[in-house]
Scaffold this active site. Sequence first.
Site, PDB file in Angstrom:
ATOM      1  N   LYS A 161       0.842  -1.198   0.000  1.00 46.48           N
ATOM      2  CA  LYS A 161       0.000   0.000   0.000  1.00 46.48           C
ATOM      3  C   LYS A 161       0.881   1.254   0.000  1.00 46.48           C
ATOM      4  CE  LYS A 161      -3.726  -2.430   2.291  1.00 46.48           C
ATOM      5  NZ  LYS A 161      -4.377  -2.873   3.523  1.00 46.48           N
ATOM      6  N   GLN A 166      -4.436  -1.174   9.633  1.00 48.63           N
ATOM      7  CA  GLN A 166      -4.293  -2.519   9.067  1.00 48.63           C
ATOM      8  C   GLN A 166      -4.893  -3.551  10.028  1.00 48.63           C
ATOM      9  OE1 GLN A 166      -3.144  -3.294   5.960  1.00 48.63           O
ATOM     10  NE2 GLN A 166      -3.707  -5.417   6.384  1.00 48.63           N
ATOM     11  N   ASP A 180     -10.772   3.239   4.197  1.00 50.05           N
ATOM     12  CA  ASP A 180     -11.147   1.825   4.139  1.00 50.05           C
ATOM     13  C   ASP A 180     -12.670   1.677   4.154  1.00 50.05           C
ATOM     14  OD1 ASP A 180      -9.663  -0.420   3.756  1.00 50.05           O
ATOM     15  OD2 ASP A 180      -9.200  -0.780   5.872  1.00 50.05           O
TER      16      ASP A 180
END
Length: 286
Positions: free
Chosen positions: A54, A98, A121
Amino acid sequence: MSARVIDGTAVARRVREDVAKGVEQLLAAGGRPPGLATVLIGDDPASEVYVSNKRRLSVAAGMQDLHRHLPGDVDQETAAALIDELAADPAVSGILLQLPTPKHLDSEALIARIPAAKDVDGLTTANAGLLAQGRPGLRPCTPAGVMVLLEEYDVPLSGAEAVVVGRSVLVGKPMAQLLLAKNATVTMAHSRTKDLAEVCRRADVLVVAAGIPGLVGADAVRPGATVIDVGIHRGENGLHGDVEFDSVAEVAGALTPVPGGVGPMTIAMLLANTLTAAKAQQGIGD
Ligand code: NAP
């Protein structure tokens, strides 16, 4: 094999190129580069690989890498304070925690501290609520990536029978909402579904996100259906998905491979969300 193989690697590359152009346009319009703050807690090797990809691809798209790493034994208060710091920092356009976090931490409480405008997200209740109400917001990356694949391959959705296997907050639920927003008739299947194969055979579009290797075989696929395999499993012979690729490829009309299907789209959509967030925060562009 009769199915068309959906090339997620190629589509993801194009999305990332579009994001890079969007970043250039933002800068040309006097804006600041989007900043992506990935937050990694602990040293799980798979999470480290995901986060480093990422970071690398965000930099390649012209973004600022504002990564933060906390030790695996960090307490909830310290982790919460980091999220609050990133939430208040104008250089941070997007925050990605994460998952999974170490077991002693309450990840839902940490996600709840991320402002909806920086929730790249798409996992906060605010963004989930906006999606449920069909209003604009940041969408979860994996289901958003599936929608781009379906669009790229001209898969008709209006009036189509769509079946989503899995009902997680991360994939299954938002996937069903996104398909519904495109006027598909959506059925959600899960671990208590009776006769999963029979339910799946209704589908013109079948999205499988159950986390069970090879759960869906050819007997569960209507001839000509589009099959999207979200599952990722690391086996002795590399990665594979929730769908038995070889047998389903004989029946389906189109099918995503694992790897090279949905996986690359997830990061591409994270970058797209980060650009969208930066533009909205800076009041530049659409
Ligand atoms: P999850 O939170 O474990 O949810 C799995 C869902 O599948 C649950 O809703 C569960 O039902 C359902 N399920 C489990 N066994 C089933 C069965 N035998 N029949 C029908 N449904 C069943 O998993 P997730 O986070 O959604 O992820 C799903 C898969 O996608 C995993 O393999 C994950 O690694 C992969 N994934 C890939 C990407 C990517 O970028 N490609 C991103 C995210 C996830 P219940 O609700 O009844 O328990």
